[in-house]
Design a protein around this motif. Structure first.
Motif, mmCIF file in Angstrom:
data_model
loop_
_atom_site.group_PDB
_atom_site.id
_atom_site.type_symbol
_atom_site.label_atom_id
_atom_site.label_comp_id
_atom_site.label_asym_id
_atom_site.label_seq_id
_atom_site.Cartn_x
_atom_site.Cartn_y
_atom_site.Cartn_z
ATOM 1 N N HIS A 142 -2.683 -0.612 12.432
ATOM 2 C CA HIS A 142 -2.815 -0.344 11.000
ATOM 3 C C HIS A 142 -1.654 -0.932 10.202
ATOM 4 N N MET A 143 -0.455 -0.925 10.770
ATOM 5 C CA MET A 143 0.697 -1.475 10.051
ATOM 6 C C MET A 143 0.581 -2.986 9.881
ATOM 7 N N GLU A 144 0.057 -3.681 10.889
ATOM 8 C CA GLU A 144 -0.123 -5.128 10.772
ATOM 9 C C GLU A 144 -1.115 -5.460 9.660
ATOM 10 N N SER A 145 -2.202 -4.688 9.599
ATOM 11 C CA SER A 145 -3.190 -4.914 8.550
ATOM 12 C C SER A 145 -2.594 -4.632 7.176
ATOM 13 N N LEU A 146 -1.847 -3.542 7.066
ATOM 14 C CA LEU A 146 -1.208 -3.194 5.800
ATOM 15 C C LEU A 146 -0.188 -4.244 5.392
ATOM 16 N N ALA A 147 0.606 -4.695 6.352
ATOM 17 C CA ALA A 147 1.626 -5.701 6.058
ATOM 18 C C ALA A 147 0.990 -7.005 5.586
ATOM 19 N N ASP A 148 -0.116 -7.394 6.218
ATOM 20 C CA ASP A 148 -0.828 -8.615 5.808
ATOM 21 C C ASP A 148 -1.278 -8.519 4.353
ATOM 22 N N GLU A 149 -1.872 -7.391 4.003
ATOM 23 C CA GLU A 149 -2.399 -7.233 2.642
ATOM 24 C C GLU A 149 -1.279 -7.176 1.602
ATOM 25 N N ALA A 171 14.379 -5.731 -3.360
ATOM 26 C CA ALA A 171 14.201 -4.364 -3.849
ATOM 27 C C ALA A 171 12.747 -3.919 -3.719
ATOM 28 N N LEU A 172 11.824 -4.840 -3.985
ATOM 29 C CA LEU A 172 10.401 -4.514 -3.890
ATOM 30 C C LEU A 172 10.011 -4.144 -2.470
ATOM 31 N N GLU A 201 9.422 2.655 1.414
ATOM 32 C CA GLU A 201 9.466 4.061 1.037
ATOM 33 C C GLU A 201 8.084 4.534 0.595
ATOM 34 N N GLY A 202 7.352 3.646 -0.072
ATOM 35 C CA GLY A 202 6.002 3.985 -0.512
ATOM 36 C C GLY A 202 5.054 4.207 0.658
ATOM 37 N N VAL A 203 5.230 3.425 1.734
ATOM 38 C CA VAL A 203 4.390 3.594 2.919
ATOM 39 C C VAL A 203 4.620 4.975 3.538
ATOM 40 N N VAL A 204 5.882 5.387 3.610
ATOM 41 C CA VAL A 204 6.202 6.707 4.174
ATOM 42 C C VAL A 204 5.587 7.810 3.323
ATOM 43 N N VAL A 205 5.777 7.721 2.006
ATOM 44 C CA VAL A 205 5.223 8.729 1.098
ATOM 45 C C VAL A 205 3.700 8.741 1.173
#
Length: 248
Positions: A181-188, A220-221, A227-231
Motif C-alpha cells: 500500500h505504501m508503494e502505491s501511495l508513494a507513486d500517486e 517541507a512538502l 506526517e499526513g500519512v500517519v494522521v
C-alpha cells in the motif's frame, strides 16, 4: 618565464573558475574521488585554458548530487544511469531541485555493517533466523557480493517486531501489506508533486532565489506528507474500530 593563467577574484555564476582542488574542497571530496567521478562521466568535462582545467557551479552541483545520492544508498551505477538522463543544459537550480526530489524523504544515510557490527548495533546476538526476518521486513538488506548488511531506516522497528509474542509469519505478512500500500501511495503522491508542482515550475524561468525557495518547499512538502500519512492512518484505524463497535 611561464605565464600564470589569470583567474578572476569573484566567480561568475555561469563561469568556470575553480581548479579541481578547489572544486573537491567545496564538494567535500578528495581530488582522487573527483577525478574518478569525472572518469565515469558523472560530471561534465572541465573548461580548459592552456594546461589548466577549470570547473564551475554546474560541476559543483552535479558533484553534490552524486554525494547526496550516495549518502542515501544509491550505487554509482544507479547514479550514472540517472545522470545520463539529465540534460547537459540543466542549470544549478534544476540540479538542486532534482536532488531535493530524490533525497529529501530519507533522514539518515544507510549504514553498511558486518555481522558482528550488526549485532553490536542490535545490542545482542542475532540468530540466523532473526537476521532472515529482518531482511524480509526490510529492516536490513544483504549487500550483494559482500558479507555486509545495509541497515535501513526501519532497523529499530524490526528488532522490536522480533520481541513481539506473535507468529513471525504474521509479522512478515503485515509488513508486505504495508509495503504494497505504501508503494502505491508513494507513486500517486509523487506523480501529483511532479506534474502539479515541479513540472509547471520548471516550465518557466526563475531566479536562483526562487529556485532555492522551491527546493525548500519540496523538502517541507515531503515532511508534511509523511506526517499526513500517519494522521490519515490513525483516522482510518479509528473509523475501522468505530464500525466494529457498531456491528457489535
Amino acid at each position: 618565464m611561464t605565464a600564470i593563467p589569470e583567474r578572476p577574484e569573484h566567480r561568475d555564476p555561469d563561469g568556470a573558475t575553480l581548479t579541481i582542488d578547489e572544486l573537491s574542497a567545496r564538494a567535500g571530496t578528495t581530488v582522487r574521488t573527483t577525478r574518478y567521478y569525472a572518469s565515469l562521466g558523472l560530471i561534465p568535462p572541465p573548461e580548459r585554458r592552456g594546461r589548466v582545467a577549470y570547473y564551475g557551479d554546474v560541476h559543483l552541483a552535479r558533484l553534490e548530487m552524486v554525494r547526496a545520492l550516495q549518502d542515501h544508498g544509491f550505487t554509482l551505477q544507479a547514479i550514472e544511469r540517472y545522470l545520463a538522463s539529465v540534460s547537459d543544459e540543466a542549470t544549478t537550480e534544476e540540479l538542486a531541485l532534482q536532488r531535493a526530489m530524490l533525497t529529501s524523504w530519507t533522514t539518515e544515510p544507510p549504514e553498511r555493517l558486518t555481522r558482528r557490527q550488526l549485532e553490536k548495533r542490535a545490542g545482542r546476538r542475532l540468530e540466523d533466523e532473526e537476521v532472515d526476518v529482518l531482511v524480509q521486513v526490510r529492516a536490513v538488506e544483504v549487500e550483494p557480493g559482500t558479507d555486509r548488511y545495509v541497515v535501513l531506516a526501519g532497523f529499530a522497528l524490526g528488532l522490536e517486531m522480533l520481541s513481539l509474542d506473535i507468529p513471525i509469519t504474521s509479522i512478515i505478512e503485515a509488513t508486505e501489506t504495508i509495503e504494497r500500500h505504501m508503494e502505491s501511495l508513494a507513486d500517486e503522491l509523487t506523480e501529483i508533486l511532479r506534474t502539479q508542482v515541479v513540472r509547471p515550475f520548471r516550465a518557466e524561468q526563475h531566479t536562483p532565489e526562487e529556485a532555492a525557495r522551491m527546493e525548500r518547499t519540496v523538502s517541507a512538502l515531503r515532511r508534511i506528507t509523511l506526517e499526513g500519512v500517519v494522521v490519515g492512518f490513525q483516522r482510518a484505524a479509528n473509523q475501522v474500530i468505530e464500525r466494529s463497535l457498531r456491528r457489535r
